[in-house]
Write an enzyme that holds these catalytic residues in place. Sequence first.
Site: not given
Length: 278
Positions: A45, A115, A156
């Site tokens: 990331e 995301k 994440c």
Amino acid sequence: MAHTLKIAALQLGNHSNKREAINNAVNQIHTAAKDRGAKLVILPECWNSPYDTKQFAQNAEHIPNGETSKALAKAAADNNIYLVGGTYPEEDGGKVYNTCPVWGPKGEFLGKYRKMHLFEVNIPGKVNFNENNAFTHGNNFLNFNIGDLKAGVGICYDQRFAEFAAAHRQHGCDLLIYPSQFDTYTGPMHFEVTGQARALDNSMFVVMCSMARDTSQDYAAYGYSAICDPWGRVMCRAREGPEMLIADLDLRMLTDVKKQVPIIHQKRNDIYELKIKK
């Protein structure tokens, strides 16, 4: 379906500018593919810019037509691999997203994932970070095929949401990939165990690819990238510094686990269910 898939998760270190970061990533991709034989390479990331809400917008670019994307598309084609490009800030229509692009072995753009769950944490005296100050939420899933294997992408903080992984299982994914930068406070407690849980919950392989730890940065990543098998076992893990994780995924295990512990077919859909709205 082929019996095995060799993958590489590149735990990259920080670099002083975007061009150096791109050159390093391309060199590491080449090493993973040509020297180590990886057919799927995964980046972490926010690897091409500092993980800093004040800098995301100024480092943002268009995907898949920006500088970083063009370099990664060429790297995928030059090495004949599937490439999960980690994440980097994407600018689109005046908004900035934390986005993960994916390319195929001819350099073809397979799609991008923005995301969905933006990282927000406030633990006094330990860590305070809020991606909502810089990024816009994504709203769509991304799946892609490597032969007969279907893979999904999260980023994440998405790891913490069991329903997100279960939605990928409903989409037929047997591999879930999370480019990551867990912090150094919650990382030791939660990073590896959430990856194991998502793998075990859904009888799938899970890859968590982190940036290396760099304590000179305002935000230091935890490191310790890891790859989990469908039993929830950790196949391999990195340490804190830059490292290349290589693993052979035994795809026959997917069928075996689903037969031996058939949780996917034993869910009580007559009592509860997960509804995917998009």
